[in-house]
Scaffold this motif. Structure first.
Motif, mmCIF file in Angstrom:
data_model
loop_
_atom_site.group_PDB
_atom_site.id
_atom_site.type_symbol
_atom_site.label_atom_id
_atom_site.label_comp_id
_atom_site.label_asym_id
_atom_site.label_seq_id
_atom_site.Cartn_x
_atom_site.Cartn_y
_atom_site.Cartn_z
ATOM 1 N N ARG A 1 0.848 -1.194 0.000
ATOM 2 C CA ARG A 1 0.000 0.000 0.000
ATOM 3 C C ARG A 1 0.885 1.246 0.000
ATOM 4 N N ARG A 2 0.580 2.162 -0.895
ATOM 5 C CA ARG A 2 1.378 3.390 -0.996
ATOM 6 C C ARG A 2 1.071 4.315 0.190
ATOM 7 N N THR A 3 2.120 4.885 0.718
ATOM 8 C CA THR A 3 1.984 5.754 1.895
ATOM 9 C C THR A 3 2.169 7.221 1.561
ATOM 10 N N ARG A 4 2.302 7.522 0.274
ATOM 11 C CA ARG A 4 2.462 8.922 -0.123
ATOM 12 C C ARG A 4 1.844 9.132 -1.507
ATOM 13 N N ALA A 5 1.605 10.392 -1.839
ATOM 14 C CA ALA A 5 1.075 10.738 -3.159
ATOM 15 C C ALA A 5 2.164 10.512 -4.216
ATOM 16 N N PRO A 6 1.769 10.235 -5.444
ATOM 17 C CA PRO A 6 0.389 10.034 -5.909
ATOM 18 C C PRO A 6 -0.126 8.639 -5.549
ATOM 19 N N PHE A 7 -1.416 8.455 -5.649
ATOM 20 C CA PHE A 7 -2.101 7.193 -5.342
ATOM 21 C C PHE A 7 -1.917 6.784 -3.882
ATOM 22 N N GLU A 8 -1.835 7.750 -2.989
ATOM 23 C CA GLU A 8 -1.680 7.428 -1.573
ATOM 24 C C GLU A 8 -2.839 6.548 -1.104
ATOM 25 N N SER B 1 3.802 8.698 -14.880
ATOM 26 C CA SER B 1 3.712 9.190 -13.504
ATOM 27 C C SER B 1 3.233 10.633 -13.521
ATOM 28 N N THR C 1 3.788 12.873 -11.414
ATOM 29 C CA THR C 1 4.729 13.777 -10.741
ATOM 30 C C THR C 1 5.934 14.141 -11.596
ATOM 31 N N ALA D 1 -1.869 1.302 -8.717
ATOM 32 C CA ALA D 1 -1.304 2.615 -9.021
ATOM 33 C C ALA D 1 -0.522 2.568 -10.338
#
Length: 231
Positions: free
Chosen positions: A34-41, A88, A90, A128
Protein backbone atom coordinates in the motif's frame (compact mmCIF):
# COMPACT_ATOMS: atom_id res chain seq x y z
CA UNK A 1 12.35 16.51 -9.31
CA UNK A 2 13.76 19.27 -11.50
CA UNK A 3 12.17 20.22 -14.81
CA UNK A 4 13.31 17.87 -17.57
CA UNK A 5 14.91 15.42 -15.13
CA UNK A 6 14.37 11.68 -15.42
CA UNK A 7 14.27 9.48 -12.34
CA UNK A 8 14.97 5.76 -12.36
CA UNK A 9 12.89 3.29 -10.33
CA UNK A 10 12.67 -0.48 -10.00
CA UNK A 11 9.53 -2.56 -9.53
CA UNK A 12 9.12 -6.31 -9.10
CA UNK A 13 6.26 -8.69 -9.77
CA UNK A 14 6.53 -11.62 -7.37
CA UNK A 15 4.68 -14.85 -8.07
CA UNK A 16 4.01 -17.64 -5.59
CA UNK A 17 1.68 -20.62 -5.57
CA UNK A 18 -0.57 -20.70 -2.54
CA UNK A 19 -3.55 -23.01 -1.80
CA UNK A 20 -7.02 -21.67 -2.45
CA UNK A 21 -9.30 -21.48 0.55
CA UNK A 22 -11.66 -24.45 0.63
CA UNK A 23 -10.21 -26.48 -2.27
CA UNK A 24 -6.53 -26.41 -1.32
CA UNK A 25 -5.79 -26.16 -5.03
CA UNK A 26 -2.68 -24.05 -5.76
CA UNK A 27 -3.21 -20.70 -7.45
CA UNK A 28 -0.90 -17.89 -8.50
CA UNK A 29 -0.71 -14.99 -6.07
CA UNK A 30 1.07 -11.66 -6.10
CA UNK A 31 2.08 -9.50 -3.11
CA UNK A 32 1.16 -5.83 -3.25
CA UNK A 33 2.15 -2.94 -1.01
CA UNK A 34 0.00 0.00 0.00
CA UNK A 35 1.38 3.39 -1.00
CA UNK A 36 1.98 5.75 1.89
CA UNK A 37 2.46 8.92 -0.12
CA UNK A 38 1.08 10.74 -3.16
CA UNK A 39 0.39 10.03 -5.91
CA UNK A 40 -2.10 7.19 -5.34
CA UNK A 41 -1.68 7.43 -1.57
CA UNK A 42 -3.51 4.54 0.08
CA UNK A 43 -3.66 2.58 -3.17
CA UNK A 44 -2.03 -0.75 -3.98
CA UNK A 45 1.16 -1.03 -6.01
CA UNK A 46 3.95 -3.41 -6.85
CA UNK A 47 6.90 -3.57 -4.47
CA UNK A 48 9.65 -1.24 -5.60
CA UNK A 49 11.42 2.05 -5.10
CA UNK A 50 14.12 4.29 -6.44
CA UNK A 51 17.26 2.82 -7.95
CA UNK A 52 20.48 3.65 -6.12
CA UNK A 53 23.38 5.01 -8.18
CA UNK A 54 25.78 3.03 -5.98
CA UNK A 55 24.32 -0.38 -6.84
CA UNK A 56 23.30 -2.43 -9.86
CA UNK A 57 19.69 -2.58 -10.99
CA UNK A 58 19.17 -6.15 -9.78
CA UNK A 59 20.67 -5.16 -6.43
CA UNK A 60 18.21 -2.26 -6.23
CA UNK A 61 15.35 -4.64 -7.01
CA UNK A 62 16.47 -7.05 -4.29
CA UNK A 63 16.94 -4.25 -1.77
CA UNK A 64 13.52 -2.71 -2.37
CA UNK A 65 11.89 -6.14 -2.19
CA UNK A 66 13.52 -6.84 1.16
CA UNK A 67 12.53 -3.41 2.47
CA UNK A 68 8.88 -3.63 1.40
CA UNK A 69 8.05 -7.35 1.76
CA UNK A 70 10.99 -9.05 3.45
CA UNK A 71 11.28 -11.46 0.50
CA UNK A 72 14.64 -12.53 -0.92
CA UNK A 73 13.76 -14.59 -4.01
CA UNK A 74 16.31 -16.96 -5.51
CA UNK A 75 14.78 -16.44 -8.98
CA UNK A 76 14.88 -12.83 -10.17
CA UNK A 77 14.85 -11.85 -13.85
CA UNK A 78 14.63 -8.52 -15.60
CA UNK A 79 11.34 -8.28 -17.46
CA UNK A 80 10.85 -4.92 -19.15
CA UNK A 81 11.64 -1.22 -19.03
CA UNK A 82 8.77 1.26 -19.00
CA UNK A 83 9.43 4.87 -19.86
CA UNK A 84 6.28 6.54 -21.23
CA UNK A 85 6.48 10.27 -20.54
CA UNK A 86 3.07 10.36 -18.86
CA UNK A 87 3.25 7.19 -16.72
CA UNK A 88 3.71 9.19 -13.50
CA UNK A 89 1.75 12.36 -12.66
CA UNK A 90 4.73 13.78 -10.74
CA UNK A 91 7.22 13.81 -13.61
CA UNK A 92 9.26 11.57 -15.87
CA UNK A 93 9.97 8.20 -14.25
CA UNK A 94 11.58 5.27 -16.01
CA UNK A 95 10.99 1.93 -14.30
CA UNK A 96 13.07 -1.20 -14.76
CA UNK A 97 10.74 -4.08 -13.98
CA UNK A 98 11.78 -7.47 -12.64
CA UNK A 99 9.80 -10.60 -11.97
CA UNK A 100 10.55 -13.09 -9.22
CA UNK A 101 9.38 -16.50 -8.04
CA UNK A 102 9.17 -17.68 -4.44
CA UNK A 103 8.09 -20.95 -2.92
CA UNK A 104 4.94 -21.30 -0.85
CA UNK A 105 6.80 -21.51 2.45
CA UNK A 106 8.66 -18.28 1.64
CA UNK A 107 5.38 -16.55 0.80
CA UNK A 108 3.79 -17.73 4.02
CA UNK A 109 6.62 -16.09 5.98
CA UNK A 110 5.58 -12.63 4.74
CA UNK A 111 3.45 -10.99 7.43
CA UNK A 112 0.27 -9.63 5.86
CA UNK A 113 -1.29 -6.50 7.25
CA UNK A 114 -2.57 -3.09 6.34
CA UNK A 115 0.35 -2.32 4.04
CA UNK A 116 1.28 -5.71 2.53
CA UNK A 117 -1.12 -8.35 1.21
CA UNK A 118 -1.24 -11.24 -1.26
CA UNK A 119 -3.85 -11.21 -4.05
CA UNK A 120 -4.85 -13.72 -6.75
CA UNK A 121 -2.99 -12.74 -9.92
CA UNK A 122 -6.25 -12.74 -11.90
CA UNK A 123 -8.23 -10.76 -9.30
CA UNK A 124 -6.11 -7.76 -8.40
CA UNK A 125 -7.50 -4.53 -6.96
CA UNK A 126 -7.04 -1.29 -8.86
CA UNK A 127 -3.31 -0.60 -9.01
CA UNK A 128 -1.30 2.62 -9.02
CA UNK A 129 0.42 3.92 -12.16
CA UNK A 130 0.63 1.31 -14.95
CA UNK A 131 1.23 -1.59 -12.57
CA UNK A 132 -1.81 -3.56 -13.78
CA UNK A 133 -0.26 -3.66 -17.25
CA UNK A 134 3.05 -4.77 -15.74
CA UNK A 135 1.43 -7.70 -13.90
CA UNK A 136 -0.45 -8.73 -17.03
CA UNK A 137 2.77 -8.84 -19.04
CA UNK A 138 4.67 -10.66 -16.28
CA UNK A 139 1.93 -13.27 -16.06
CA UNK A 140 2.09 -13.82 -19.81
CA UNK A 141 5.85 -14.18 -19.59
CA UNK A 142 5.59 -16.70 -16.74
CA UNK A 143 3.09 -18.83 -18.64
CA UNK A 144 5.10 -18.72 -21.84
CA UNK A 145 8.37 -19.63 -20.18
CA UNK A 146 6.79 -22.38 -18.09
CA UNK A 147 6.28 -24.55 -21.18
CA UNK A 148 9.93 -24.67 -22.17
CA UNK A 149 12.10 -24.41 -19.07
CA UNK A 150 12.78 -25.57 -15.53
CA UNK A 151 11.10 -22.48 -14.12
CA UNK A 152 8.73 -24.66 -12.07
CA UNK A 153 11.75 -25.51 -9.94
CA UNK A 154 11.60 -22.05 -8.36
CA UNK A 155 8.05 -22.73 -7.17
CA UNK A 156 8.76 -26.21 -5.80
CA UNK A 157 11.01 -27.65 -3.15
CA UNK A 158 14.33 -29.28 -3.96
CA UNK A 159 12.52 -32.60 -4.45
CA UNK A 160 8.98 -33.14 -5.71
CA UNK A 161 6.60 -35.67 -7.18
CA UNK A 162 5.35 -35.71 -10.76
CA UNK A 163 1.88 -34.85 -9.45
CA UNK A 164 3.22 -31.80 -7.63
CA UNK A 165 5.02 -30.68 -10.78
CA UNK A 166 1.85 -31.14 -12.84
CA UNK A 167 -0.20 -29.08 -10.39
CA UNK A 168 2.31 -26.24 -10.73
CA UNK A 169 1.95 -26.32 -14.52
CA UNK A 170 -1.84 -26.43 -14.25
CA UNK A 171 -1.99 -23.52 -11.80
CA UNK A 172 0.33 -21.31 -13.82
CA UNK A 173 -1.05 -22.09 -17.26
CA UNK A 174 -4.70 -22.22 -16.22
CA UNK A 175 -5.40 -25.60 -17.82
CA UNK A 176 -6.06 -29.19 -16.79
CA UNK A 177 -3.38 -31.61 -18.03
CA UNK A 178 -3.76 -35.31 -18.64
CA UNK A 179 -1.65 -36.99 -15.92
CA UNK A 180 -0.34 -39.84 -18.09
CA UNK A 181 0.66 -37.59 -21.00
CA UNK A 182 2.27 -35.11 -18.64
CA UNK A 183 4.30 -37.84 -16.94
CA UNK A 184 5.55 -39.16 -20.28
CA UNK A 185 6.52 -35.67 -21.40
CA UNK A 186 8.46 -34.63 -18.31
CA UNK A 187 10.11 -38.02 -17.75
CA UNK A 188 11.58 -37.76 -21.26
CA UNK A 189 13.55 -34.69 -20.17
CA UNK A 190 17.18 -35.37 -19.22
CA UNK A 191 16.93 -32.61 -16.62
CA UNK A 192 14.43 -34.51 -14.47
CA UNK A 193 16.28 -36.95 -12.23
CA UNK A 194 14.73 -39.60 -9.93
CA UNK A 195 16.20 -39.35 -6.45
CA UNK A 196 15.60 -43.00 -5.61
CA UNK A 197 13.42 -41.89 -2.69
CA UNK A 198 9.67 -41.80 -2.20
CA UNK A 199 7.30 -39.35 -0.53
CA UNK A 200 6.36 -40.61 2.92
CA UNK A 201 3.19 -40.19 4.94
CA UNK A 202 0.57 -41.14 2.34
CA UNK A 203 -2.10 -43.80 2.70
CA UNK A 204 -1.25 -45.49 -0.62
CA UNK A 205 1.96 -46.53 -2.32
CA UNK A 206 4.20 -43.49 -1.92
CA UNK A 207 5.10 -41.70 -5.18
CA UNK A 208 8.67 -41.28 -6.37
CA UNK A 209 10.56 -38.08 -5.67
CA UNK A 210 12.43 -36.24 -8.40
CA UNK A 211 14.82 -33.31 -8.63
CA UNK A 212 16.12 -31.09 -11.41
CA UNK A 213 19.67 -31.49 -12.70
CA UNK A 214 20.62 -27.83 -13.13
CA UNK A 215 23.73 -28.81 -15.10
CA UNK A 216 21.65 -30.12 -18.02
CA UNK A 217 20.99 -27.64 -20.77
CA UNK A 218 17.42 -28.09 -21.95
CA UNK A 219 16.53 -28.27 -25.60
CA UNK A 220 13.16 -26.98 -26.73
CA UNK A 221 11.19 -30.20 -27.04
CA UNK A 222 7.93 -28.41 -27.63
CA UNK A 223 5.18 -27.24 -25.32
CA UNK A 224 2.95 -29.48 -23.31
CA UNK A 225 -0.08 -29.77 -25.54
CA UNK A 226 -2.05 -32.42 -23.71
CA UNK A 227 -4.64 -30.03 -22.37
CA UNK A 228 -7.96 -31.67 -21.58
CA UNK A 229 -9.91 -28.52 -20.92
CA UNK A 230 -9.49 -24.88 -20.09
CA UNK A 231 -10.49 -23.61 -16.70
Amino acid sequence: MGEGAIELAVSTVIFALQPEAGTGRPSIRVPLVRRTRAPFEGGWALPGGWADAREGLAASARRTLAETTGLEPAYLEQLYTLGAVDRSPTGRVVSVVYWALVRAEEAEAVPEGENVAWFPAEELPQLAFDHARIVEYALWRLRTKMEYSRIAHALLGETFTISELRRVHEAVRGVVLDPANFRRHVESSPALVPTGERLTGGAHRPPRLYRYDTEVRLADNGPLDDTEESR
